[in-house]
Design a protein around this motif. Sequence first.
Motif, short mmCIF file in Angstrom:
data_model
loop_
_atom_site.label_atom_id
_atom_site.label_comp_id
_atom_site.label_asym_id
_atom_site.label_seq_id
_atom_site.Cartn_x
_atom_site.Cartn_y
_atom_site.Cartn_z
N LEU A 37 0.72 -1.13 -0.04
CA LEU A 37 -0.03 0.03 -0.02
C LEU A 37 0.90 1.21 0.12
O LEU A 37 0.44 2.33 -0.58
CB LEU A 37 -0.99 0.10 1.25
N LYS A 38 2.11 1.07 0.80
CA LYS A 38 3.04 2.46 0.65
C LYS A 38 3.71 2.58 -0.47
O LYS A 38 3.97 3.72 -0.90
CB LYS A 38 3.79 2.16 1.98
N GLN A 39 4.24 1.28 -1.12
CA GLN A 39 5.35 1.59 -2.34
C GLN A 39 4.72 1.21 -3.74
O GLN A 39 5.40 1.62 -4.52
CB GLN A 39 6.37 0.75 -1.86
N ALA A 40 3.48 0.18 -3.75
CA ALA A 40 3.19 -0.21 -5.00
C ALA A 40 2.78 1.00 -6.02
O ALA A 40 2.92 0.73 -7.35
CB ALA A 40 2.04 -0.89 -5.02
N ARG A 41 2.35 2.08 -5.71
CA ARG A 41 2.06 3.09 -6.63
C ARG A 41 2.96 3.49 -7.64
O ARG A 41 2.70 3.73 -8.82
CB ARG A 41 1.48 4.54 -5.86
N ALA A 42 4.36 3.53 -7.28
CA ALA A 42 5.56 3.86 -8.03
C ALA A 42 5.90 2.88 -9.15
O ALA A 42 6.26 3.38 -10.14
CB ALA A 42 6.79 4.02 -7.15
N PHE A 43 5.05 1.73 -8.83
CA PHE A 43 5.24 0.59 -10.06
C PHE A 43 4.08 0.43 -10.63
O PHE A 43 4.08 -0.49 -11.47
CB PHE A 43 5.86 -0.63 -9.26
N GLY A 44 3.07 1.16 -10.73
CA GLY A 44 1.95 1.16 -11.35
C GLY A 44 0.77 -0.30 -10.96
O GLY A 44 0.33 -0.88 -11.71
N LEU A 45 1.19 -0.58 -9.75
CA LEU A 45 0.48 -1.92 -9.12
C LEU A 45 -0.75 -1.25 -8.12
O LEU A 45 -0.63 -0.68 -7.29
CB LEU A 45 1.06 -2.75 -8.44
N GLY A 46 -1.73 -1.39 -8.45
CA GLY A 46 -2.97 -0.91 -7.63
C GLY A 46 -3.64 -2.05 -6.85
O GLY A 46 -3.80 -3.22 -7.32
N VAL A 47 -3.51 -1.67 -5.76
CA VAL A 47 -4.12 -2.79 -4.45
C VAL A 47 -5.48 -2.45 -4.12
O VAL A 47 -5.95 -1.29 -3.87
CB VAL A 47 -3.20 -2.84 -3.24
#
Length: 396
Positions: A354-364
């Motif tokens: 939830l904290k880091q996935a945004r930068a890699f284009g992964l939506g949780v």
Amino acid sequence: MQFEKLGAFYLGKVYDPRRSETRADLLLYDSKDLTTHGLIVGMTGSGKTGLSTVLLEEALLDGVPALVIDPKGDMANLLLRFTDLSPESFAAWIDPSEASRRGVTPEELARDEAARWERGLSAWGQSKERLGMLERAGSVQIFTPGSASGRPLALLRSFECPSEDARSNPDAIGKRVETTVSALLGLAGIEGDPMTSREHILLSNLVEHAWSKGETTSLEELVRASVDPPFGRLGAMDLETFFPAKERLSLATRLNSLLASTAFASWLQGEPLDVSRLLRDDDGRPCLSVLYIAHLSDAERMFFVTLFLEEVIGWMRGQEGTGSLRAILYMDEVFGFFPPVAAPPSKAPMLTLLKQARAFGLGVVLATQNPVDLDYKGLSNIGTWFLGRLQTARDR
């Protein structure tokens, strides 16, 4: 069609609560917003599963793959695609007793159901052509870790050594070792605190020792190494003082009993857990990969979810940064896996995503019945909330 726009998920039409009517305005959701994650919350019957299904299918139409963790068993319905809407397609799913109660034959009921579905989908602009587009866009596959009823995953074949780049981040590696060992001990019925448990400290050091040399270990090797570790000290104390051989043998016996169990054999068989292969098929088409775990015990579910989330983190950190939506990680019924106070093994990797996935284009995307089921630090990192009916004042 006005909702066939790349990057726009068609979620339905706007409802006017004051007039109690559905307007003609389309509700289009910008897929880029999902990189800041999503929460689907509401009591049973408020439409969580329906919204989740629509969201995942719209993503597939846009070429976005998804990993779907399914603790309850509802998401396997993604496989039900009646692309031609013919009575023959519905016939296999007709309950003869239901037809009898209605005073019709199963064939007549199948015909009625096909017609009802076609009318309902048409009212929302969903034509047979669009159903065909969904069929061609990508595939749905069901994986059943711990069982051969679907496509089994060899989760315990090995504890894969992270890449050299990943090993250069000692904090991340330490956290991965901690959560992996916690999940393994939980599966063996051993409560292991990372700071005080000798079992946890020993196994963590064994895994770290193998990974520091770039070697992949396995449960069998951990059993053997528990009896005869490749080091003589832990911290400032010699190994025999800290954890005597007789007590290490007891730990190895517990782990070996787990390994020798006939019910446990299915964890060692099947396809290797490879996130890249779950997201794309051999032709490069996007997949909706459903990880069906409804058949597992609570301890087995926790073990699987923890290791799987760690694998997703490893895959994520191997990707280039992007501002667009690359993939979705969806978890249905997340209650118990990301609680506000307790710290089960699955909590740390979920918070990392939830904290880091945004930068890699992964939506949780997480779904649950009550917002109080989730840790507040996780909630504060979720940008889109889809709210169903919230029955209690505390939930509201």
